[in-house]
Design a protein around this motif. Structure first.
Motif, PDB file in Angstrom:
ATOM      1  N   LEU A 101      31.608  58.743 107.077  1.00  0.00           N
ATOM      2  CA  LEU A 101      31.970  58.737 105.665  1.00  0.00           C
ATOM      3  C   LEU A 101      30.997  57.840 104.900  1.00  0.00           C
ATOM      4  N   LYS A 102      30.628  58.262 103.711  1.00  0.00           N
ATOM      5  CA  LYS A 102      29.756  57.459 102.856  1.00  0.00           C
ATOM      6  C   LYS A 102      30.635  56.658 101.889  1.00  0.00           C
ATOM      7  N   LEU A 103      30.700  55.345 102.134  1.00  0.00           N
ATOM      8  CA  LEU A 103      31.490  54.461 101.286  1.00  0.00           C
ATOM      9  C   LEU A 103      30.582  53.440 100.618  1.00  0.00           C
ATOM     10  N   THR A 104      30.924  53.067  99.383  1.00  0.00           N
ATOM     11  CA  THR A 104      30.231  51.950  98.748  1.00  0.00           C
ATOM     12  C   THR A 104      30.669  50.653  99.420  1.00  0.00           C
ATOM     13  N   GLU A 160      34.247  49.837  98.478  1.00  0.00           N
ATOM     14  CA  GLU A 160      35.172  50.755  99.144  1.00  0.00           C
ATOM     15  C   GLU A 160      35.348  50.365 100.609  1.00  0.00           C
ATOM     16  N   ARG A 210      39.486  56.667  95.124  1.00  0.00           N
ATOM     17  CA  ARG A 210      38.237  57.097  95.765  1.00  0.00           C
ATOM     18  C   ARG A 210      38.368  57.095  97.287  1.00  0.00           C
ATOM     19  N   LEU A 211      38.984  56.038  97.823  1.00  0.00           N
ATOM     20  CA  LEU A 211      39.168  55.969  99.272  1.00  0.00           C
ATOM     21  C   LEU A 211      40.031  57.127  99.764  1.00  0.00           C
ATOM     22  N   ALA A 215      40.423  60.020  98.444  1.00  0.00           N
ATOM     23  CA  ALA A 215      39.673  61.280  98.362  1.00  0.00           C
ATOM     24  C   ALA A 215      38.720  61.415  99.553  1.00  0.00           C
ATOM     25  N   LYS A 216      38.030  60.343  99.907  1.00  0.00           N
ATOM     26  CA  LYS A 216      37.071  60.402 101.003  1.00  0.00           C
ATOM     27  C   LYS A 216      37.754  60.495 102.377  1.00  0.00           C
ATOM     28  N   LEU A 217      38.967  59.928 102.459  1.00  0.00           N
ATOM     29  CA  LEU A 217      39.713  59.986 103.712  1.00  0.00           C
ATOM     30  C   LEU A 217      40.535  61.273 103.829  1.00  0.00           C
TER      31      LEU A 217
END
Length: 227
Positions: free
Chosen positions: A152-155, A158, A200-201, A203-205
């Motif tokens: 996963l691409k996290l900032t 994040e 955001r987390l 959504a990415k998860l």
């Protein structure tokens, strides 16, 4: 088989008996006290693995008991109280409690909270630099997150937020705690920051807020990473 020592600080003898029977049936060793001061003393001498604490004690408010215990111990503290107001929950958690259950309660939920706090306190079996929760792997050293084999691409923020939640799996972290730890004390009240990053987390998860696998919203209080 012994699964841990629990100190119950509760002035209601009926609740003490009910919980003693339920917890001993699960293999826990029980210690009981009916007042705040005696509970504090017992916490120091019995070295419990978990404290279950009522807020409405005859001699001290439960938040004062939390503060006294936190002067010298990081033992997990589970609040059991009739007080349902959000501000009461937030105040107890900010004082150092790890979780909060409102009376009346279901024993199955109570036992699940107890097990989660004990697992969190023990650190689990994962290496110190890696957190594994189901098919989610968080590498604290490399700042990499993998879900079901896919990176996963996290900032940075994040990642920090996810890691903080995951390190405290099973425990409620208040909005104020999360904001102060991730963005600093000056942002303790910037709730919109937190909502945006949690969104955001999720959504990415691929985490559905209505049926979450990872991040559970505790309305008006904070968030809990499901264990």
């Amino acid at each position: 088989m012994k699964t841990g020592r629990i100190l119950l600080i509760e002035d209601d003898p009926g609740i003490r008996k009910f919980l003693r029977v339920a917890l001993e049936a699960q293999g826990f060793t029980m210690e009981e006290e009916a007042s705040g001061r005696s509970g504090i003393a017992k916490a120091a001498t019995a070295q419990p693995d978990l404290v279950v604490l009522d807020l409405g004690l005859p001699d001290l408010d439960g938040k004062a008991v939390i503060a006294r215990i936190r002067e010298w111990s990081q033992v997990p503290i589970l609040i059991l109280s009739v007080r349902q107001a959000e501000e009461e929950k937030v105040a107890a958690l900010d004082a150092g409690a790890n979780d909060y259950v409102v009376k009346p309660f279901g024993i199955a939920e109570m036992l699940a909270r107890v097990r989660a706090l004990l697992r969190s306190a023990s650190g689990g079996a994962a290496p110190e630099t890696e957190i594994v929760r189901g098919d989610l792997c968080i590498d604290l050293a490399s700042h990499e997150v993998v879900l079901a084999g896919d990176p996963l691409k996290l900032t940075r923020k994040e990642f920090d937020l996810l890691a903080l939640l995951a390190r405290n799996a099973g425990r409620i972290l208040t909005h104020r705690q999360l904001l102060a730890d991730i963005w600093g004390p000056a942002h303790e009240h910037d709730l919109q920051y937190l909502r945006v990053f949690i969104g955001r987390l999720r959504a990415k998860l691929g985490d559905d807020p209505a049926a979450p696998r990872f991040i559970l919203n505790e309305p008006g209080v904070g968030y809990r990473f499901l264990d």
